[in-house]
Design a protein around this motif. Sequence first.
Motif, PDB file in Angstrom:
ATOM      1  N   UNK A  80      -0.670  -5.826  -3.648  1.00 35.06           N
ATOM      2  CA  UNK A  80      -0.775  -6.986  -4.538  1.00 35.06           C
ATOM      3  C   UNK A  80       0.475  -7.145  -5.400  1.00 35.06           C
ATOM      4  N   UNK A  81       1.258  -6.062  -5.583  1.00 42.02           N
ATOM      5  CA  UNK A  81       2.425  -6.112  -6.462  1.00 42.02           C
ATOM      6  C   UNK A  81       3.772  -6.174  -5.754  1.00 42.02           C
ATOM      7  N   UNK A  82       3.838  -5.717  -4.503  1.00 44.32           N
ATOM      8  CA  UNK A  82       5.126  -5.692  -3.817  1.00 44.32           C
ATOM      9  C   UNK A  82       4.965  -5.750  -2.297  1.00 44.32           C
ATOM     10  N   UNK A  83       6.079  -6.107  -1.656  1.00 41.95           N
ATOM     11  CA  UNK A  83       6.195  -6.027  -0.204  1.00 41.95           C
ATOM     12  C   UNK A  83       7.138  -4.875   0.095  1.00 41.95           C
ATOM     13  N   UNK A  84       6.765  -4.034   1.048  1.00 41.97           N
ATOM     14  CA  UNK A  84       7.590  -2.898   1.412  1.00 41.97           C
ATOM     15  C   UNK A  84       8.152  -3.048   2.814  1.00 41.97           C
ATOM     16  N   UNK A  85       9.361  -2.566   2.997  1.00 42.58           N
ATOM     17  CA  UNK A  85       9.996  -2.537   4.308  1.00 42.58           C
ATOM     18  C   UNK A  85      10.574  -1.151   4.514  1.00 42.58           C
ATOM     19  N   UNK A  86      10.149  -0.505   5.601  1.00 40.72           N
ATOM     20  CA  UNK A  86      10.647   0.828   5.940  1.00 40.72           C
ATOM     21  C   UNK A  86      11.377   0.725   7.272  1.00 40.72           C
ATOM     22  N   UNK A  87      12.590   1.263   7.323  1.00 44.91           N
ATOM     23  CA  UNK A  87      13.404   1.225   8.530  1.00 44.91           C
ATOM     24  C   UNK A  87      13.422   2.611   9.173  1.00 44.91           C
ATOM     25  N   UNK A  94      12.551  -0.265   1.164  1.00 42.41           N
ATOM     26  CA  UNK A  94      12.768  -1.233   0.102  1.00 42.41           C
ATOM     27  C   UNK A  94      11.416  -1.738  -0.367  1.00 42.41           C
ATOM     28  N   UNK A  95      11.245  -1.816  -1.675  1.00 38.62           N
ATOM     29  CA  UNK A  95      10.041  -2.392  -2.271  1.00 38.62           C
ATOM     30  C   UNK A  95      10.484  -3.620  -3.053  1.00 38.62           C
ATOM     31  N   UNK A  96      10.016  -4.776  -2.635  1.00 33.60           N
ATOM     32  CA  UNK A  96      10.385  -6.038  -3.260  1.00 33.60           C
ATOM     33  C   UNK A  96       9.192  -6.481  -4.103  1.00 33.60           C
ATOM     34  N   UNK A  97       9.333  -6.322  -5.416  1.00 31.28           N
ATOM     35  CA  UNK A  97       8.236  -6.604  -6.337  1.00 31.28           C
ATOM     36  C   UNK A  97       8.158  -8.086  -6.659  1.00 31.28           C
ATOM     37  N   UNK A  98       6.947  -8.573  -6.862  1.00 32.15           N
ATOM     38  CA  UNK A  98       6.745  -9.972  -7.249  1.00 32.15           C
ATOM     39  C   UNK A  98       7.375 -10.267  -8.602  1.00 32.15           C
ATOM     40  N   UNK A  99       7.551  -9.236  -9.419  1.00 29.79           N
ATOM     41  CA  UNK A  99       8.167  -9.392 -10.736  1.00 29.79           C
ATOM     42  C   UNK A  99       9.675  -9.625 -10.654  1.00 29.79           C
ATOM     43  N   UNK A 100      10.244  -9.437  -9.453  1.00 28.93           N
ATOM     44  CA  UNK A 100      11.684  -9.591  -9.281  1.00 28.93           C
ATOM     45  C   UNK A 100      12.418  -8.270  -9.190  1.00 28.93           C
ATOM     46  N   UNK A 101      11.742  -7.165  -9.450  1.00 23.99           N
ATOM     47  CA  UNK A 101      12.348  -5.844  -9.327  1.00 23.99           C
ATOM     48  C   UNK A 101      12.539  -5.489  -7.852  1.00 23.99           C
ATOM     49  N   UNK A 102      13.550  -4.691  -7.576  1.00 22.08           N
ATOM     50  CA  UNK A 102      13.815  -4.217  -6.220  1.00 22.08           C
ATOM     51  C   UNK A 102      14.011  -2.719  -6.268  1.00 22.08           C
TER      52      UNK A 102
END
Length: 110
Positions: A80-87, A94-102
């Motif tokens: 609910x707070x972020x989208x994650x991408x694992x390579x 990478x965790x891309x937060x809805x708040x704008x934090x990375x």
Amino acid sequence: PVAAWLVIGMVHGTQAADPLKFSCTGDLFEPTGIAKAPINLTALFSPANKVTKVSVDLGKGIIKATVLSNNPLQLKFQTKDFTGEYFYFTRDMFLIHKSGHLARLTCTPG
């Protein structure tokens, strides 16, 4: 010979069903990109052979994530707070937060 193949199949099947556990460290960047803070997390991907479940612990309890896509290069998941991408190749997350934090992290098995 048939019994041997059954045993090999069961052992291989068990290993494939085991989860992948990672310890990840990196930095959480403010939306402005000026300030950053260290971040640590534990990630659990399950099952190891074709991930369909992701759990992330940022030190405040386990967060269950929904898998959005999974291919040989990248696993993408969402809370609910972020989208994650694992390579997979580089073990970068990478965790891309809805708040704008990375958050940019490097993960190691274990």
